[in-house]
Design a protein around this motif. Structure first.
Motif, PDB file in Angstrom:
ATOM      1  N   PRO A   1     -43.263  19.679  85.980  1.00  8.13           N
ATOM      2  CA  PRO A   1     -44.509  19.245  85.343  1.00  8.13           C
ATOM      3  C   PRO A   1     -45.317  18.300  86.225  1.00  8.13           C
ATOM      4  O   PRO A   1     -44.775  17.372  86.827  1.00  8.13           O
TER       5      PRO A   1
ATOM      6  N   SER B   1     -47.578  23.100  85.668  1.00  9.34           N
ATOM      7  CA  SER B   1     -46.136  23.338  85.625  1.00  9.34           C
ATOM      8  C   SER B   1     -45.838  24.162  86.862  1.00  9.34           C
ATOM      9  O   SER B   1     -45.905  25.390  86.842  1.00  9.34           O
TER      10      SER B   1
ATOM     11  N   ARG C   1     -38.955  14.936  75.993  1.00  9.25           N
ATOM     12  CA  ARG C   1     -39.771  16.020  75.439  1.00  9.25           C
ATOM     13  C   ARG C   1     -39.642  16.099  73.916  1.00  9.25           C
ATOM     14  O   ARG C   1     -40.602  16.402  73.219  1.00  9.25           O
TER      15      ARG C   1
ATOM     16  N   TRP D   1     -43.645  22.159  75.851  1.00 13.63           N
ATOM     17  CA  TRP D   1     -42.575  21.179  76.063  1.00 13.63           C
ATOM     18  C   TRP D   1     -41.212  21.709  75.658  1.00 13.63           C
ATOM     19  O   TRP D   1     -40.181  21.152  76.046  1.00 13.63           O
TER      20      TRP D   1
ATOM     21  N   ASP E   1     -39.246  22.686  78.942  1.00 11.95           N
ATOM     22  CA  ASP E   1     -38.948  21.703  79.985  1.00 11.95           C
ATOM     23  C   ASP E   1     -37.561  21.111  79.790  1.00 11.95           C
ATOM     24  O   ASP E   1     -37.154  20.801  78.680  1.00 11.95           O
TER      25      ASP E   1
END
Length: 354
Positions: free
Chosen positions: A130, A171, A204, A321, A324
């Motif tokens: 990210p 990303s 996250r 999210w 991630d």
């Protein structure tokens, strides 16, 4: 809530309210809002909140930082605050001072691996990193013949292939082609890539929970304003049912995320109890992002899908999210494997310990 957390959280919320209003950002097509916001965050010491004063940070507690991240999620913050905080935390594990400016961490996925060669150079590829394009430095967890190390790398030395997540934020794929780190030190005993992924997953989870809170607020407000068939849509039983389901998803995500954050903040190590909390939070918050986002858009109808409406700022980031630091499907498998390895008799004592 401790007095220090009150101060840190209130400072963050004031900055977000003044400089990260979703409506204003949505209308700003130039990105001019990012510079004053980042400057204000830097002046308040928030990006390096988890870094001690001796290493150039603000020296805030883990609980303080987690509270800030929850607030950042409520504003669907699209600057690398969480990533810089996480990078500073990672560097601090090896007693490495954090530089100024935006940072991110690599790897950001549990299946990627960065290797430290015998000569100290770094090689490998990290996908889905990210805000790599916006970062001035990257905090790296690397595997070498001597064990695991933590390194600070100048982003200008890396090859970065641009990518965007669902929310429209960077990303990126970061390629380490025999790159020399600015500094590299051994990671503390017991610290590994799973530890980094668990910490990132809780970060996250808090952001997703915050975004869901805002989606609920926006949806309730809209339902009390929108009139159909001569009455507010909030009076229709189907809409009330959907809002109740959305409130349930938001509450479940918030409970799971804050419980995991509390577990990490109070633990002395990333043990099985922390693993259970962090993984459960990531799984539950990811599920809530999918279900809650769908409900919020359904309540809004067609207007919720337009780029002019702010709802997408929250729903799409919450969905992005999810992936991630390990998706919910990855962590579900890992959790199952961990429980099987411990044996059936150990499951309830582990669950009951929290």
């Amino acid at each position: 809530m401790a007095e220090s957390e009150n101060i840190v959280l209130e400072t963050a919320e004031k900055i977000f309210a003044d400089l990260a209003d979703a409506q204003e950002i949505n209308h700003d097509k130039t990105g001019a809002w990012t510079a004053p916001l980042w400057q204000a965050l830097t002046d308040a010491g928030l990006p390096l909140a988890w870094v001690s004063e001796e290493l150039g940070g603000a020296g805030a507690s883990l609980a303080d930082g987690f509270a800030v991240l929850g607030a950042a999620g409520r504003f669907a913050l699209a600057v690398p605050l969480a990533e810089t905080m996480l990078a500073g935390w990672l560097l601090a594990q090896a007693n490495i001072a954090s530089p100024g400016g935006e940072m991110t961490v690599a790897p950001a996925g549990p299946k990627d691996r960065i290797t430290q060669n015998p000569d100290g150079m770094l090689s490998g590829r990290a996908r889905g990193v990210p805000f790599a394009k916006a970062a001035k430095h990257v905090a790296v967890l690397a595997h070498g013949v001597g064990g695991i190390s933590i390194a600070l790398v100048d982003a200008a030395e890396l090859r970065i292939e641009s990518g965007l997540n669902l929310g429209g934020d960077h990303s990126d794929t970061v390629i380490f082609d025999n790159v020399a780190p600015k500094i590299s030190k051994p990671a503390p005993a017991g610290f590994d890539q799973t530890t980094l992924m668990l910490m990132g997953g809780v970060v996250r989870s808090l952001q997703i929970a915050g975004a869901l809170e805002s989606m609920l607020d926006i949806s309730v407000k809209y339902s009390n304003e929108r009139v159909a068939f001569e009455k507010k849509i909030s009076k229709f039983q189907a809409v009330q049912h959907n809002l109740a389901k959305l409130a349930g998803e938001s509450a479940a995500a918030l409970a799971a995320a804050t419980s995991a954050a509390d577990a990490i903040a109070s633990a002395s190590a990333f043990d099985d109890a922390v693993f259970l909390e962090a993984v459960s939070a990531k799984i539950r918050c990811a599920e809530a992002a999918e279900k809650g986002g769908a409900i919020a858009h359904q309540v809004h109808g067609a207007i919720g899908f337009t780029i002019e409406h702010i709802l997408h700022r929250y729903s799409l980031r919450a969905l992005a999210w999810r992936d991630d630091f390990g998706s919910e499907s990855f962590w579900a498998v890992e959790l199952g494997n961990r429980i099987v390895a411990r044996g059936a008799d150990e499951l309830w004592p582990l669950v009951a310990s929290r």
